[in-house]
Design a protein around this motif. Structure first.
Motif, PDB file in Angstrom:
ATOM      1  N   UNK A 143       0.785  -1.226   0.000  1.00 16.79           N
ATOM      2  CA  UNK A 143       0.000   0.000   0.000  1.00 16.79           C
ATOM      3  C   UNK A 143       0.820   1.281   0.000  1.00 16.79           C
ATOM      4  N   UNK A 144       2.116   1.181   0.210  1.00 16.87           N
ATOM      5  CA  UNK A 144       2.968   2.368   0.224  1.00 16.87           C
ATOM      6  C   UNK A 144       3.269   2.815  -1.197  1.00 16.87           C
ATOM      7  N   UNK A 145       3.377   4.119  -1.381  1.00 11.42           N
ATOM      8  CA  UNK A 145       3.800   4.631  -2.685  1.00 11.42           C
ATOM      9  C   UNK A 145       5.080   5.441  -2.553  1.00 11.42           C
ATOM     10  N   UNK A 146       5.772   5.268  -1.440  1.00 14.10           N
ATOM     11  CA  UNK A 146       7.042   5.930  -1.185  1.00 14.10           C
ATOM     12  C   UNK A 146       7.315   5.960   0.307  1.00 14.10           C
ATOM     13  N   UNK A 147       8.478   6.477   0.712  1.00 16.46           N
ATOM     14  CA  UNK A 147       8.837   6.512   2.128  1.00 16.46           C
ATOM     15  C   UNK A 147       7.871   7.336   2.986  1.00 16.46           C
ATOM     16  N   UNK A 148       7.192   8.295   2.374  1.00 17.97           N
ATOM     17  CA  UNK A 148       6.327   9.182   3.144  1.00 17.97           C
ATOM     18  C   UNK A 148       5.135   8.470   3.772  1.00 17.97           C
ATOM     19  N   UNK A 149       4.718   7.339   3.247  1.00 14.00           N
ATOM     20  CA  UNK A 149       3.606   6.607   3.857  1.00 14.00           C
ATOM     21  C   UNK A 149       3.936   5.122   4.033  1.00 14.00           C
ATOM     22  N   UNK A 150       5.195   4.818   4.290  1.00 11.59           N
ATOM     23  CA  UNK A 150       5.651   3.449   4.487  1.00 11.59           C
ATOM     24  C   UNK A 150       5.510   3.067   5.960  1.00 11.59           C
ATOM     25  N   UNK A 169       6.961   0.579   7.513  1.00 18.70           N
ATOM     26  CA  UNK A 169       8.254   0.242   8.101  1.00 18.70           C
ATOM     27  C   UNK A 169       8.987   1.496   8.571  1.00 18.70           C
ATOM     28  N   UNK A 170       8.969   2.534   7.766  1.00 22.22           N
ATOM     29  CA  UNK A 170       9.606   3.797   8.151  1.00 22.22           C
ATOM     30  C   UNK A 170       8.919   4.351   9.392  1.00 22.22           C
ATOM     31  N   UNK A 171       7.600   4.283   9.423  1.00 25.75           N
ATOM     32  CA  UNK A 171       6.844   4.760  10.584  1.00 25.75           C
ATOM     33  C   UNK A 171       7.227   3.986  11.843  1.00 25.75           C
ATOM     34  N   UNK A 172       7.294   2.651  11.735  1.00 27.20           N
ATOM     35  CA  UNK A 172       7.639   1.838  12.906  1.00 27.20           C
ATOM     36  C   UNK A 172       9.018   2.166  13.450  1.00 27.20           C
ATOM     37  N   UNK A 173       9.993   2.294  12.574  1.00 25.97           N
ATOM     38  CA  UNK A 173      11.349   2.613  13.024  1.00 25.97           C
ATOM     39  C   UNK A 173      11.393   4.019  13.623  1.00 25.97           C
ATOM     40  N   UNK A 174      10.699   4.956  13.008  1.00 19.51           N
ATOM     41  CA  UNK A 174      10.715   6.333  13.494  1.00 19.51           C
ATOM     42  C   UNK A 174       9.997   6.485  14.833  1.00 19.51           C
TER      43      UNK A 174
END
Length: 65
Positions: free
Chosen positions: A22-29, A31-36
């Motif tokens: 469902x992601x279309x880039x790092x801005x709505x990923x 995995x990035x959210x979880x790490x951040x």
């Protein structure tokens, strides 16, 4: 001129491969959210980036010798 390729902030230097459904880039990923949003994961990620940078610097120094 082509469309710019977003870089993955988790896998340093690699393009975003849309590995999270469902992601279309790092801005709505997710995995990035979880790490951040997780302090322990942030520390582990920072340590791996530091280690990777140290390893790359040593390899470059060896090649330039």
């Amino acid at each position: 001129m082509g469309r710019p390729q977003p870089k993955c902030p988790i896998r340093n230097g690699e393009p975003c491969s849309l590995c999270f459904p469902g992601a279309d880039g790092p801005q709505n990923c997710g995995l990035v959210y979880l790490v951040a949003s997780d302090a322990d994961l942030q520390d582990e990620w920072a340590a791996s980036r530091t280690q990777r940078g140290t390893t790359q610097a040593a390899a470059t120094a060896t090649l330039n010798s």
